[in-house]
Design a protein around this motif. Structure first.
Motif, PDB file in Angstrom:
ATOM      1  N   TRP A 124       6.351  29.152 -59.763  1.00  0.00           N
ATOM      2  CA  TRP A 124       6.960  30.021 -60.770  1.00  0.00           C
ATOM      3  C   TRP A 124       5.948  30.190 -61.882  1.00  0.00           C
ATOM      4  CZ3 TRP A 124      12.027  31.715 -60.226  1.00  0.00           C
ATOM      5  CH2 TRP A 124      12.781  31.088 -59.246  1.00  0.00           C
ATOM      6  N   LEU A 125       5.906  31.369 -62.491  1.00  0.00           N
ATOM      7  CA  LEU A 125       5.012  31.541 -63.622  1.00  0.00           C
ATOM      8  C   LEU A 125       5.632  32.466 -64.650  1.00  0.00           C
ATOM      9  CD1 LEU A 125       2.162  34.015 -62.958  1.00  0.00           C
ATOM     10  CD2 LEU A 125       3.657  33.411 -61.108  1.00  0.00           C
ATOM     11  N   ASP A 126       5.358  32.158 -65.905  1.00  0.00           N
ATOM     12  CA  ASP A 126       5.737  33.022 -67.021  1.00  0.00           C
ATOM     13  C   ASP A 126       4.476  33.732 -67.463  1.00  0.00           C
ATOM     14  OD1 ASP A 126       8.384  32.374 -67.099  1.00  0.00           O
ATOM     15  OD2 ASP A 126       8.245  31.022 -68.806  1.00  0.00           O
ATOM     16  N   VAL A 127       4.593  35.050 -67.644  1.00  0.00           N
ATOM     17  CA  VAL A 127       3.449  35.856 -68.075  1.00  0.00           C
ATOM     18  C   VAL A 127       3.858  36.720 -69.254  1.00  0.00           C
ATOM     19  CG1 VAL A 127       2.343  35.909 -65.803  1.00  0.00           C
ATOM     20  CG2 VAL A 127       3.970  37.702 -66.432  1.00  0.00           C
ATOM     21  N   GLU A 128       2.836  37.142 -69.990  1.00  0.00           N
ATOM     22  CA  GLU A 128       3.037  38.060 -71.106  1.00  0.00           C
ATOM     23  C   GLU A 128       2.046  39.200 -70.938  1.00  0.00           C
ATOM     24  OE1 GLU A 128       3.081  37.991 -76.000  1.00  0.00           O
ATOM     25  OE2 GLU A 128       2.443  36.226 -74.893  1.00  0.00           O
ATOM     26  N   ASP A 129       2.519  40.431 -71.118  1.00  0.00           N
ATOM     27  CA  ASP A 129       1.610  41.562 -70.997  1.00  0.00           C
ATOM     28  C   ASP A 129       1.028  41.923 -72.364  1.00  0.00           C
ATOM     29  OD1 ASP A 129       3.600  42.961 -72.310  1.00  0.00           O
ATOM     30  OD2 ASP A 129       4.160  44.188 -70.597  1.00  0.00           O
ATOM     31  N   GLU A 130       0.210  42.975 -72.381  1.00  0.00           N
ATOM     32  CA  GLU A 130      -0.467  43.377 -73.616  1.00  0.00           C
ATOM     33  C   GLU A 130       0.502  43.792 -74.718  1.00  0.00           C
ATOM     34  OE1 GLU A 130      -2.520  46.383 -71.431  1.00  0.00           O
ATOM     35  OE2 GLU A 130      -4.442  45.373 -71.718  1.00  0.00           O
ATOM     36  N   ALA A 131       1.687  44.262 -74.333  1.00  0.00           N
ATOM     37  CA  ALA A 131       2.677  44.717 -75.308  1.00  0.00           C
ATOM     38  C   ALA A 131       3.533  43.560 -75.841  1.00  0.00           C
ATOM     39  CB  ALA A 131       3.575  45.773 -74.680  1.00  0.00           C
ATOM     40  N   GLY A 132       3.295  42.353 -75.347  1.00  0.00           N
ATOM     41  CA  GLY A 132       4.061  41.200 -75.800  1.00  0.00           C
ATOM     42  C   GLY A 132       5.335  40.947 -75.005  1.00  0.00           C
ATOM     43  N   GLU A 133       5.558  41.716 -73.942  1.00  0.00           N
ATOM     44  CA  GLU A 133       6.725  41.531 -73.082  1.00  0.00           C
ATOM     45  C   GLU A 133       6.475  40.334 -72.163  1.00  0.00           C
ATOM     46  OE1 GLU A 133       9.485  43.816 -72.677  1.00  0.00           O
ATOM     47  OE2 GLU A 133       8.793  44.830 -74.493  1.00  0.00           O
ATOM     48  N   THR A 134       7.474  39.456 -72.050  1.00  0.00           N
ATOM     49  CA  THR A 134       7.337  38.311 -71.163  1.00  0.00           C
ATOM     50  C   THR A 134       8.189  38.512 -69.916  1.00  0.00           C
ATOM     51  OG1 THR A 134       9.109  37.086 -72.236  1.00  0.00           O
ATOM     52  CG2 THR A 134       6.864  36.699 -73.045  1.00  0.00           C
ATOM     53  N   ALA A 135       7.761  37.877 -68.824  1.00  0.00           N
ATOM     54  CA  ALA A 135       8.489  37.957 -67.561  1.00  0.00           C
ATOM     55  C   ALA A 135       8.245  36.678 -66.776  1.00  0.00           C
ATOM     56  CB  ALA A 135       8.039  39.161 -66.762  1.00  0.00           C
ATOM     57  N   ARG A 136       9.186  36.371 -65.895  1.00  0.00           N
ATOM     58  CA  ARG A 136       9.070  35.185 -65.035  1.00  0.00           C
ATOM     59  C   ARG A 136       9.079  35.650 -63.584  1.00  0.00           C
ATOM     60  NH1 ARG A 136      12.725  30.563 -66.674  1.00  0.00           N
ATOM     61  NH2 ARG A 136      10.956  30.296 -68.049  1.00  0.00           N
ATOM     62  N   TYR A 137       8.135  35.130 -62.805  1.00  0.00           N
ATOM     63  CA  TYR A 137       8.007  35.493 -61.400  1.00  0.00           C
ATOM     64  C   TYR A 137       7.830  34.243 -60.554  1.00  0.00           C
ATOM     65  CZ  TYR A 137       7.019  40.129 -63.264  1.00  0.00           C
ATOM     66  OH  TYR A 137       7.087  41.326 -63.930  1.00  0.00           O
ATOM     67  N   ARG A 138       8.154  34.397 -59.275  1.00  0.00           N
ATOM     68  CA  ARG A 138       7.844  33.363 -58.296  1.00  0.00           C
ATOM     69  C   ARG A 138       7.083  34.054 -57.170  1.00  0.00           C
ATOM     70  NH1 ARG A 138      11.437  29.456 -54.372  1.00  0.00           N
ATOM     71  NH2 ARG A 138       9.727  28.010 -53.974  1.00  0.00           N
ATOM     72  N   ILE A 139       5.992  33.465 -56.745  1.00  0.00           N
ATOM     73  CA  ILE A 139       5.186  34.045 -55.677  1.00  0.00           C
ATOM     74  C   ILE A 139       5.672  33.467 -54.351  1.00  0.00           C
ATOM     75  CG2 ILE A 139       2.874  34.281 -54.730  1.00  0.00           C
ATOM     76  CD1 ILE A 139       1.842  34.190 -57.614  1.00  0.00           C
ATOM     77  N   VAL A 140       6.197  34.349 -53.497  1.00  0.00           N
ATOM     78  CA  VAL A 140       6.801  33.932 -52.225  1.00  0.00           C
ATOM     79  C   VAL A 140       6.259  34.794 -51.092  1.00  0.00           C
ATOM     80  CG1 VAL A 140       8.925  33.098 -53.316  1.00  0.00           C
ATOM     81  CG2 VAL A 140       8.774  35.476 -52.589  1.00  0.00           C
ATOM     82  N   GLY A 141       6.698  34.494 -49.878  1.00  0.00           N
ATOM     83  CA  GLY A 141       6.294  35.268 -48.712  1.00  0.00           C
ATOM     84  C   GLY A 141       6.961  36.631 -48.675  1.00  0.00           C
ATOM     85  N   ALA A 142       6.431  37.505 -47.841  1.00  0.00           N
ATOM     86  CA  ALA A 142       6.944  38.875 -47.752  1.00  0.00           C
ATOM     87  C   ALA A 142       8.397  38.940 -47.290  1.00  0.00           C
ATOM     88  CB  ALA A 142       6.064  39.685 -46.808  1.00  0.00           C
ATOM     89  N   ASP A 143       8.870  37.917 -46.589  1.00  0.00           N
ATOM     90  CA  ASP A 143      10.244  37.905 -46.084  1.00  0.00           C
ATOM     91  C   ASP A 143      11.245  37.422 -47.126  1.00  0.00           C
ATOM     92  OD1 ASP A 143       9.815  38.521 -43.128  1.00  0.00           O
ATOM     93  OD2 ASP A 143       8.386  36.900 -43.498  1.00  0.00           O
TER      94      ASP A 143
END
Length: 169
Positions: free
Chosen positions: A99-118
């Motif tokens: 899982w990772l939390d990221v912030e873009d250039e505009a200051g918006e944050t989001a949380r993602y998990r990197i998983v398989g295509a299925d």
């Protein structure tokens, strides 16, 4: 004349243990529960007489074809997948399954998990390891930036946090 569709590019053969269990449960449910139910319904519809004008029979046969197609796909796919159970040596780096939390250039944050295509689920933030975002993020550490090409130009993200297990919040 059929409509030609070029073959899709092969997706990565990786899956999380949770994803593999979910696909395996779907296969088991289709084989043990759903297919026998539909088979019984088709048998009952066939006993009613003329099959050429029997909508229940025709629809039941169509459902059986779809179920059998999904069973074949899941059986082949589960055999081809590699379950990734190992955790990376560096827990602060982005790897498959984290899982990772990221912030873009505009200051918006989001949380993602990197998983398989299925396993992808955009609503839950589960993204494919084959996506441009995941490919750019893989191997990066907390407090590092990475750039993702998009149709509207490149977007720079900053990694705020990385977790191996689901974050509790």
């Amino acid at each position: 004349m059929g409509r030609y569709r070029p073959p899709r590019p092969r997706s990565s053969p990786y899956i999380t243990p949770e994803g593999w269990n979910r696909l395996n449960q779907e296969l088991d449910w289709l084989w043990r529960v759903r297919r026998p139910e539909v088979t019984q319904a088709v048998s009952e519809a066939a006993a009613m007489g003329d099959r050429s004008e029997n909508a229940e029979y025709i629809y039941g046969k169509k459902q059986l074809r779809e179920i059998d197609s999904r069973i074949r796909y899941l059986s082949k796919r589960l055999d081809a997948l590699t379950v990734v159970r190992d955790r990376p040596a560096d827990p602060d780096r982005v790897f498959f399954g984290v899982w990772l939390d990221v912030e873009d250039e505009a200051g918006e944050t989001a949380r993602y998990r990197i998983v398989g295509a299925d396993e992808i689920d955009p609503a839950a933030g589960w993204i494919s390891v084959d996506s441009p975002f995941a490919r750019a993020a893989l191997g990066k550490a907390v407090d590092e930036e990475f750039t993702v090409p998009t149709p509207h130009g490149e977007v720079v993200y900053f990694i705020l946090a990385v977790w191996q297990d689901p974050p509790m919040d």
